[in-house]
Scaffold this motif. Structure first.
Motif, PDB file in Angstrom:
ATOM      1  N   TYR A   1       0.816  -1.214   0.000  1.00 22.88           N
ATOM      2  CA  TYR A   1       0.000   0.000   0.000  1.00 22.88           C
ATOM      3  C   TYR A   1       0.851   1.265   0.000  1.00 22.88           C
ATOM      4  CZ  TYR A   1      -3.548  -3.392   1.365  1.00 22.88           C
ATOM      5  OH  TYR A   1      -4.381  -4.480   1.402  1.00 22.88           O
TER       6      TYR A   1
ATOM      7  N   TYR B   1      -4.447   5.286   0.225  1.00 23.62           N
ATOM      8  CA  TYR B   1      -5.570   5.655   1.079  1.00 23.62           C
ATOM      9  C   TYR B   1      -6.245   6.930   0.572  1.00 23.62           C
ATOM     10  CZ  TYR B   1      -3.051   2.264   3.839  1.00 23.62           C
ATOM     11  OH  TYR B   1      -2.416   1.116   4.236  1.00 23.62           O
TER      12      TYR B   1
ATOM     13  N   THR C   1      -6.411   7.675  -2.567  1.00 27.12           N
ATOM     14  CA  THR C   1      -7.176   7.208  -3.722  1.00 27.12           C
ATOM     15  C   THR C   1      -8.488   6.575  -3.274  1.00 27.12           C
ATOM     16  OG1 THR C   1      -5.177   6.823  -5.034  1.00 27.12           O
ATOM     17  CG2 THR C   1      -7.156   5.640  -5.702  1.00 27.12           C
ATOM     18  N   MET C   2      -8.423   5.779  -2.227  1.00 26.53           N
ATOM     19  CA  MET C   2      -9.623   5.099  -1.737  1.00 26.53           C
ATOM     20  C   MET C   2     -10.707   6.107  -1.330  1.00 26.53           C
ATOM     21  SD  MET C   2      -9.219   1.826  -1.965  1.00 26.53           S
ATOM     22  CE  MET C   2      -8.256   2.096  -3.456  1.00 26.53           C
ATOM     23  N   LYS C   3     -10.283   7.266  -0.829  1.00 27.82           N
ATOM     24  CA  LYS C   3     -11.249   8.268  -0.372  1.00 27.82           C
ATOM     25  C   LYS C   3     -12.180   8.713  -1.492  1.00 27.82           C
ATOM     26  CE  LYS C   3      -8.496  11.331   1.501  1.00 27.82           C
ATOM     27  NZ  LYS C   3      -8.008  12.526   2.230  1.00 27.82           N
TER      28      LYS C   3
ATOM     29  N   PHE D   1     -12.939   6.787  -4.217  1.00 29.68           N
ATOM     30  CA  PHE D   1     -13.476   5.680  -5.003  1.00 29.68           C
ATOM     31  C   PHE D   1     -14.995   5.664  -5.033  1.00 29.68           C
ATOM     32  CE2 PHE D   1     -10.536   1.888  -6.063  1.00 29.68           C
ATOM     33  CZ  PHE D   1      -9.820   2.711  -6.904  1.00 29.68           C
TER      34      PHE D   1
ATOM     35  N   VAL E   1     -19.687   2.759   1.680  1.00 35.75           N
ATOM     36  CA  VAL E   1     -18.993   1.839   0.781  1.00 35.75           C
ATOM     37  C   VAL E   1     -19.905   0.689   0.371  1.00 35.75           C
ATOM     38  CG1 VAL E   1     -17.062   0.236   0.535  1.00 35.75           C
ATOM     39  CG2 VAL E   1     -16.716   2.433   1.683  1.00 35.75           C
TER      40      VAL E   1
ATOM     41  N   SER F   1     -21.072   0.512  -3.432  1.00 38.04           N
ATOM     42  CA  SER F   1     -20.561  -0.652  -4.163  1.00 38.04           C
ATOM     43  C   SER F   1     -21.718  -1.485  -4.691  1.00 38.04           C
ATOM     44  CB  SER F   1     -19.673  -1.505  -3.253  1.00 38.04           C
ATOM     45  OG  SER F   1     -18.549  -0.775  -2.809  1.00 38.04           O
TER      46      SER F   1
ATOM     47  N   GLU G   1     -16.921  -6.211  -2.173  1.00 39.93           N
ATOM     48  CA  GLU G   1     -16.955  -5.136  -1.182  1.00 39.93           C
ATOM     49  C   GLU G   1     -18.244  -5.230  -0.354  1.00 39.93           C
ATOM     50  OE1 GLU G   1     -14.688  -2.710  -0.383  1.00 39.93           O
ATOM     51  OE2 GLU G   1     -13.359  -3.883  -1.672  1.00 39.93           O
TER      52      GLU G   1
END
Length: 383
Positions: free
Chosen positions: A184, A238, A240-242, A244, A318, A322, A377
């Protein structure tokens, strides 16, 4: 004009944004879309027009020249864009505003915001997001592009692929592995076009989204100064995940807008197409399937706006987003299948709008997190 976009989360401001966007695409996109499809690009002037109308800054804080709105605004904007029937245009805009742009807004230093944000908002600087690689798409942690500390900067090598706006864009928000001992350990960089060693290896030839340019990018000993680091070193995964959930949402949004346009288009066609002494719309099989398709689209739309509202309330969305990404993008393709079917032979011809829309929809269950990944997810949070 369809009013099915209206929902419990709409405000007068969002309604105005929706109407402005629908009007813009009807006047500035639909008359030119076929030419853009042939050219494989959206003209830069179109981005500038959108910038002059404030359409590129819905999610940018007011102190930086935007409107400071939330996820529900992006859902509204993306659904309205989907009415264009040219999903390649929708994708080019949404990558700029909602997939790449938030990285700059959320992680940019005061100096980076001052340097880049005005031209991003005006449409002079067009953004792309450089995460996907030949061996890493939905699996962001699997990227191989590496950035090694080199003096007061970073030496970067690797390949990116399927990068929307990568051919003609001006800056790529680039993800690179900076900590090889941590899967990561990724850092985001601002990579301007024209940087030495950075090149477009290939303009990719796609099944759909023909008017959006999509690139394979090569980084051959690219050197970027420390001032190009976006956010915190080793924390790019992390960061980037914010974004998504927002990325997933706008793909659903443009799909919902397109599916509604396809239903409206097909409803008009079957009402006017003579068949068996009446019209296609008189046939029970067609009426029932069209009604079910509308019910499915309505349900996906409601789920998308609810998931967006959860995000705006600071509630973990999420699982909700998802799930709606997985279901919604499959539904869009089911709708397109039926709409092309009900057009008959003309629906299979390249001259028909529905033929293009059907091709364009196929990427939605793949991009921004494949359906299978989205279901995992949900499953992780359910089971």
């Amino acid at each position: 004009m369809s009013t099915t976009h209206r929902n419990a989360y709409m405000t007068d401001e969002l309604e105005a944004i929706y109407e402005q966007t629908v009007e813009f695409v009807s006047k500035e996109v639909e008359p030119h879309g076929d030419a853009w499809e042939a050219a494989g690009k959206v003209p830069r002037e179109t981005f500038r027009k959108m910038g002059s109308l404030g359409m590129l800054g819905l999610r940018v804080p007011e102190e930086h020249g935007g409107l400071g709105l939330g996820m529900v605004a992006s859902a509204t904007f993306s659904e309205a864009l989907g009415s264009s029937t040219y999903a390649g245009f929708d994708a080019s805009v949404l990558v700029h505003t909602d997939m790449a742009g938030p990285h700059l807004v959320n992680s940019g230093s005061p100096e980076q915001l001052e340097r880049w944000l005005p031209s991003v908002l005006s449409g002079e600087t067009i953004l792309s997001i450089g995460v996907s690689e030949p061996d890493a798409g939905s699996d962001v942690a699997g990227i191989r592009t590496s950035a090694v500390k080199d003096g007061d900067g970073w030496r970067i090598n690797g390949t990116k692929t399927y990068i929307t706006n990568g051919v003609y864009g001006d800056m790529t928000i680039l993800a690179a592995k900076t900590d090889p001992d941590n899967k990561y350990g990724i850092t985001m960089f601002l990579l301007p076009a024209g940087t030495e060693g950075f090149s477009v290896a290939n303009k990719l030839d796609k099944h759909g989204w023909r008017c959006s340019d999509t690139a394979e990018l090569v980084l051959d000993d690219v050197w970027l100064p420390d001032s190009s680091v976006l956010g915190t070193v080793h924390r790019g995964f992390y960061e980037t995940m914010k974004n998504f959930q927002n990325e997933r949402m706008v793909l659903v949004g443009m799909g919902v807008g397109a599916a509604q346009a396809a239903i409206d288009l097909t409803s008009e066609y079957v009402r006017s197409r003579p068949a068996f002494g009446g019209h296609l719309s008189d046939l029970g099989a067609i009426r029932q399937r069209m009604a079910m398709n509308q019910a499915k689209v309505d349900a996906v739309r409601a789920g998308m706006y609810h998931a967006a509202w959860l995000g705006d309330q600071g509630i973990d969305n999420v699982r909700a987003m998802s799930g709606v990404k997985a279901l919604g993008c499959e539904v869009v393709n089911e709708v397109m299948y039926d709409c092309l079917q009900f057009h008959g032979g003309i629906g299979y011809m390249r001259e028909s709008t529905i033929e293009r829309m059907t091709r364009d929809a196929r990427i939605l269950p793949i991009g921004g997190g494949a359906t299978e990944v989205m279901l995992e997810e949900v499953a992780k949070r359910l089971l």
